[in-house]
Structure formats: structure tokens, C-alpha cells
Design a protein around this motif. Structure first.
Motif, mmCIF file in Angstrom:
data_model
loop_
_atom_site.group_PDB
_atom_site.id
_atom_site.type_symbol
_atom_site.label_atom_id
_atom_site.label_comp_id
_atom_site.label_asym_id
_atom_site.label_seq_id
_atom_site.Cartn_x
_atom_site.Cartn_y
_atom_site.Cartn_z
ATOM 1 N N ARG A 1 -8.477 17.600 2.037
ATOM 2 C CA ARG A 1 -7.151 16.982 2.045
ATOM 3 C C ARG A 1 -7.262 15.477 2.292
ATOM 4 N N ALA A 2 -8.161 15.021 3.182
ATOM 5 C CA ALA A 2 -8.349 13.592 3.456
ATOM 6 C C ALA A 2 -8.879 12.875 2.221
ATOM 7 N N ALA A 3 -9.773 13.518 1.469
ATOM 8 C CA ALA A 3 -10.322 12.916 0.250
ATOM 9 C C ALA A 3 -9.236 12.763 -0.815
ATOM 10 N N VAL A 4 -8.367 13.767 -0.953
ATOM 11 C CA VAL A 4 -7.275 13.698 -1.934
ATOM 12 C C VAL A 4 -6.297 12.598 -1.553
ATOM 13 N N ILE A 5 -5.967 12.481 -0.270
ATOM 14 C CA ILE A 5 -5.049 11.429 0.195
ATOM 15 C C ILE A 5 -5.663 10.055 -0.055
ATOM 16 N N THR B 1 0.857 -1.184 0.000
ATOM 17 C CA THR B 1 0.000 0.000 0.000
ATOM 18 C C THR B 1 0.892 1.233 0.000
ATOM 19 N N THR B 2 0.682 2.077 -0.984
ATOM 20 C CA THR B 2 1.418 3.341 -1.070
ATOM 21 C C THR B 2 0.470 4.447 -0.633
ATOM 22 N N PRO B 3 0.818 5.173 0.443
ATOM 23 C CA PRO B 3 -0.093 6.223 0.923
ATOM 24 C C PRO B 3 -0.217 7.348 -0.089
ATOM 25 N N GLY B 4 -1.381 7.969 -0.026
ATOM 26 C CA GLY B 4 -1.629 9.097 -0.933
ATOM 27 C C GLY B 4 -0.811 10.326 -0.536
ATOM 28 N N VAL B 5 -0.795 11.284 -1.414
ATOM 29 C CA VAL B 5 -0.016 12.499 -1.208
ATOM 30 C C VAL B 5 -0.931 13.603 -0.661
ATOM 31 N N ASP B 6 -0.473 14.262 0.395
ATOM 32 C CA ASP B 6 -1.217 15.383 0.997
ATOM 33 C C ASP B 6 -0.966 16.616 0.132
ATOM 34 N N PRO B 7 -2.048 17.205 -0.426
ATOM 35 C CA PRO B 7 -1.838 18.369 -1.290
ATOM 36 C C PRO B 7 -1.384 19.613 -0.521
ATOM 37 N N GLY B 8 -1.594 19.622 0.770
ATOM 38 C CA GLY B 8 -1.141 20.748 1.579
ATOM 39 C C GLY B 8 -2.049 21.967 1.556
ATOM 40 N N ILE B 9 -3.099 21.942 0.773
ATOM 41 C CA ILE B 9 -4.031 23.072 0.731
ATOM 42 C C ILE B 9 -5.449 22.574 0.883
ATOM 43 N N GLY B 10 -6.320 23.460 1.289
ATOM 44 C CA GLY B 10 -7.730 23.130 1.406
ATOM 45 C C GLY B 10 -8.078 22.694 2.813
ATOM 46 N N SER B 11 -9.351 22.384 2.975
ATOM 47 C CA SER B 11 -9.845 21.982 4.291
ATOM 48 C C SER B 11 -9.346 20.580 4.627
ATOM 49 N N ALA B 12 -9.492 20.206 5.877
ATOM 50 C CA ALA B 12 -9.066 18.881 6.323
ATOM 51 C C ALA B 12 -9.848 17.796 5.595
ATOM 52 N N GLN B 13 -11.139 18.056 5.374
ATOM 53 C CA GLN B 13 -11.981 17.086 4.684
ATOM 54 C C GLN B 13 -11.516 16.931 3.237
#
Length: 179
Positions: free
Chosen positions: A63-67, A49-61
Motif C-alpha cells: 500500500r505504501a508503494a502504491v501511494i 503535491t497531490t498525495p497518492g491514493v491508498d488502494p485499501g488492499i494488500g500489505s502495508a508495504q
């Protein structure tokens, strides 16, 4: 016949000739047993499993969806092979002081070794006694010392490479037709 100290040594000559007659007439052996074969015995599964990348911008919700959307899971299945013993047959032909063997498919020589067009191989360093039949396959290369034939004439126990089994005398003549 020779005389040694007044005794005739014909008995020894006849005894030697009788032992030679058994092999000069030819002897066929059929050996049933097992041999080592490489077979697939299972598999291993690896999950990466390769973890997703945190975009560093936007709300916590956000950022969690992007990850979660960029997380990757890879599953790899790899076969596992092992040596297992399988049923096998070895044929042995003795003619005079020569021994030929027809080994099972697992015992035949591999890459770089001498091949036989009819499946029979001549043995070198042959020794035929009342107790044993021995010889060494002349496959050549790195296999030359590995394949030695040893048959106990009392029990029929036979070894040739990884083959282990028991030999019985086979019929030399033509067989009756089955159909």
C-alpha cells in the motif's frame, strides 16, 4: 501706436512683439530623463503535491508503494512584472502658439487612442509664458487628461505623463554630417 494720457504705448507693443518672436521663430527642446516601463522583475514558484491514493488492499508495504507511486508534484513558475524607471527622451517643438511633442515609447498612447504616423503629437490647452510651457495631449479616450506637459523655463525641469527629465534647447538647423 496709441496715446494714453499723452504717453505713447509703443514700448508695450514692442515688449509683446519681442516675446512673440521667440516662439514664432520656433523652438526645439530635447529632454533627457526617465519614464515608467513595465518589466519582468522576477518570478514566483509554486509547488503543489497531490498525495497518492491508498488502494485499501494488500500489505502495508504494498500500500505504501502504491501511494508513493501515485503521488504527483507540480511546479509552476509565474513571472512577476513591476513598474521600473528607465532612461527616456522627450522632444518638444514650439512654433508660434502650437506645441508638438515626440514622447518616449512608454508614453505613447495605447489601444483605442489616436496614433501619429510620424510620432509627433499636437498639444491642446497650450500656455507659453516667461516661466512655463504647458499643454495637454489630445490622445482621446481615457488617456486625454493623463498626459500634461509642464516645463519650467528657468530650470528646464519637464514632466509629461510618467516622463520626468530636464530639457535643453536643441539646434534647429541641419547638423554636420558625422561620416
Amino acid at each position: 501706436m496709441r496715446r494714453i494720457g499723452g504717453a505713447i504705448v509703443a514700448v508695450l507693443a514692442l515688449a509683446g512683439a519681442a516675446g512673440a518672436q521667440e516662439t514664432s521663430a520656433g523652438l526645439m527642446l530635447s529632454c533627457e530623463g526617465t519614464d515608467v516601463a513595465v518589466q519582468k522583475t522576477g518570478s514566483t514558484t509554486t509547488v503543489k503535491t497531490t498525495p497518492g491514493v491508498d488502494p485499501g488492499i494488500g500489505s502495508a508495504q504494498h500500500r505504501a508503494a502504491v501511494i508513493a507511486g501515485s503521488t504527483r508534484t507540480e511546479t509552476t513558475t509565474t513571472p512577476v512584472y513591476s513598474d521600473v524607471r528607465v532612461p527616456a527622451r522627450l522632444s518638444v517643438a514650439i512654433q508660434g502658439d502650437a506645441i508638438r511633442v515626440r514622447p518616449s515609447d512608454n508614453t505613447r498612447p495605447g489601444l483605442g487612442a489616436k496614433r501619429s504616423p510620424d510620432g509627433w503629437y499636437d498639444l491642446a490647452e497650450v500656455a507659453i509664458t516667461e516661466a512655463q510651457i504647458r499643454g495637454k495631449a489630445a490622445y482621446g479616450g481615457i488617456l486625454s487628461g493623463k498626459y500634461r506637459l509642464s516645463i519650467d523655463r528657468q530650470t528646464g525641469d519637464a514632466q509629461f505623463g510618467s516622463f520626468r527629465g530636464v530639457c535643453d534647447k536643441a539646434a534647429n538647423g541641419p547638423k554636420e554630417r558625422r561620416f
